[in-house]
Motif scaffolding. Structure first.
Motif, short mmCIF file in Angstrom:
data_model
loop_
_atom_site.label_atom_id
_atom_site.label_comp_id
_atom_site.label_asym_id
_atom_site.label_seq_id
_atom_site.Cartn_x
_atom_site.Cartn_y
_atom_site.Cartn_z
N SER A 1 1.38 3.81 -9.67
CA SER A 1 2.71 3.49 -9.45
C SER A 1 2.90 3.52 -7.91
CB SER A 1 3.86 4.03 -10.15
OG SER A 1 5.06 3.66 -9.88
N MET A 2 2.41 4.71 -7.29
CA MET A 2 2.49 5.03 -5.92
C MET A 2 1.52 4.20 -4.90
SD MET A 2 2.54 9.18 -5.87
CE MET A 2 4.04 10.21 -6.62
N LEU A 3 0.42 3.93 -5.67
CA LEU A 3 -0.41 2.90 -4.77
C LEU A 3 0.09 1.59 -4.62
CD1 LEU A 3 -3.91 4.03 -6.62
CD2 LEU A 3 -3.10 4.54 -4.10
N GLU A 4 0.82 1.11 -5.98
CA GLU A 4 1.36 -0.18 -5.95
C GLU A 4 2.60 -0.28 -4.80
OE1 GLU A 4 3.18 -1.11 -9.58
OE2 GLU A 4 1.22 -1.09 -10.69
N ALA A 5 3.08 1.13 -4.33
CA ALA A 5 4.09 1.14 -3.69
C ALA A 5 3.52 0.93 -2.14
CB ALA A 5 4.96 2.27 -3.47
N LEU A 6 2.27 1.42 -2.01
CA LEU A 6 1.63 1.26 -0.71
C LEU A 6 1.05 -0.09 -0.31
CD1 LEU A 6 0.05 4.75 -0.58
CD2 LEU A 6 1.97 3.92 0.66
N ALA A 7 1.08 -0.90 -1.39
CA ALA A 7 0.27 -2.18 -1.12
C ALA A 7 0.71 -3.09 0.05
CB ALA A 7 0.36 -3.04 -2.54
N GLY A 8 -0.30 -3.35 0.74
CA GLY A 8 -0.28 -4.12 2.15
C GLY A 8 0.32 -3.33 3.23
N LYS A 9 0.60 -1.92 3.09
CA LYS A 9 0.74 -1.01 4.14
C LYS A 9 -0.22 -0.33 4.68
CE LYS A 9 5.37 -0.31 2.01
NZ LYS A 9 6.54 0.36 1.45
N LEU A 10 -1.47 -0.62 4.57
CA LEU A 10 -2.53 0.24 5.03
C LEU A 10 -3.45 -0.93 5.91
CD1 LEU A 10 -1.55 2.32 3.18
CD2 LEU A 10 -3.96 3.15 3.21
N GLU A 11 -3.82 -0.82 7.02
CA GLU A 11 -4.78 -1.51 7.51
C GLU A 11 -6.09 -1.49 7.16
OE1 GLU A 11 -5.89 -2.86 12.40
OE2 GLU A 11 -4.58 -1.05 11.80
N LEU B 1 -8.39 0.41 -2.84
CA LEU B 1 -8.87 0.66 -1.55
C LEU B 1 -9.73 -0.37 -1.15
CD1 LEU B 1 -9.85 4.48 -1.24
CD2 LEU B 1 -8.04 3.17 0.00
N ASN B 2 -10.70 -0.92 -2.24
CA ASN B 2 -11.48 -2.08 -1.87
C ASN B 2 -10.71 -3.34 -1.81
OD1 ASN B 2 -14.28 -3.41 -1.91
ND2 ASN B 2 -13.49 -4.22 -3.76
N GLN B 3 -9.73 -3.43 -2.78
CA GLN B 3 -8.89 -4.58 -2.67
C GLN B 3 -8.20 -4.57 -1.25
OE1 GLN B 3 -6.28 -3.88 -5.96
NE2 GLN B 3 -7.56 -4.78 -7.47
N HIS B 4 -7.95 -3.59 -0.30
CA HIS B 4 -7.41 -3.62 0.58
C HIS B 4 -8.35 -3.54 1.82
CE1 HIS B 4 -4.07 -2.60 -1.67
NE2 HIS B 4 -3.16 -2.88 -0.67
#
Length: 254
Positions: free
Chosen positions: A161-171, A36-39
């Protein structure tokens, strides 16, 4: 400018009797927080709840309303006590359905595996009506997105693995940068120094984490800020002032 200064927050619900009993040690809090912090999203709250449908639903409704995002881990497997999907459907007031894409994914995944797609395995295709799927490159069974709620597996490598799939998709906003200054300084001796340094550098927060190593006390002082240069300058200033006060720096600090 307003979007840049906004602080995005998330909460995490860790679901499972095995966590509360101590039989299983949770590893997901740390990896979800780092991701989350990375995003640019701050993990502001974590709750651990038992495998109880009403408790899960109540917690989900409270936290999804209080934060931009809510993540859950655990309780989406093939067994009878995997009730997270049912609890989520109750929270949103919708029925549980078999998602056709999830069923297809599981059919493909289990086609050449012993036993094939059993009724138990098909439970992993169940979602609250209206939900979207989160890809799972690790083990086939997808995660689930419902509104601002992201339902992840409890097994840490599958959740990752699921978090990786969400990378870049949350504001989100800007990631928080951390700088650590270590010194052989008891917290009580430098409390005023820490407070003064934080006050003199708006936009930073300083945390103190004591340790006892090699028979001596000390502490790591962690400077956090969304402004990386500000965090670095503040760390350098704090390290200099600690040296001037006669405190020995420790490895890992500035």
């Amino acid at each position: 400018m307003e979007a840049e200064s906004r602080q995005w927050t998330a909460a995490l619900v860790v679901i499972g009797d095995e966590i509360l009993s101590g039989r299983t040690q949770d590893l997901n809090v740390a990896q979800v927080a780092v991701w989350l912090n990375q995003h640019g999203i701050r993990l502001a709250e974590v709750r651990i709840v038992p495998d109880d449908l009403n408790r899960i639903a109540e917690t989900v409704n409270a936290l999804r309303a209080a934060h931009d995002y809510l993540f859950t881990t655990g309780g989406i497997g093939p067994t009878h006590d995997d009730i997270t999907v049912d609890a989520m459907a109750a929270a949103f007031g919708v029925p549980v359905v078999v998602h056709p894409d999830a069923r297809r994914i599981l059919e493909d995944y289990y086609r050449d595996r012993p036993g094939g797609l059993t009724d138990a395995r098909l439970r992993m295709a169940r979602v609250p009506q209206g939900a979207e799927l989160i890809p799972n490159p690790s083990s086939g069974a997808p995660g689930v997105k419902m509104g601002n709620v992201y339902i992840l597996a409890g097994v840490p490598y599958i959740a990752a693995s699921m978090l990786e799939a969400l990378a870049g998709k949350l504001e989100g906003g800007r990631p928080v940068v951390s700088v650590t200054v270590g010194a052989r300084a008891p917290e009580s001796d430098v409390a005023d120094l820490l407070r003064e340094t934080e006050a003199a550098n708006p936009g930073v927060a300083i945390g103190s984490y004591p340790f006892f190593r090699e028979g001596r006390y000390g502490a790591n002082f962690v400077i956090r800020s969304e402004d990386g240069e500000l965090a670095k300058r503040t760390g350098e200033e704090l390290a200099r002032r600690l040296r001037e006060e006669g405190y020995e720096p420790v490895a890992g600090g500035i």
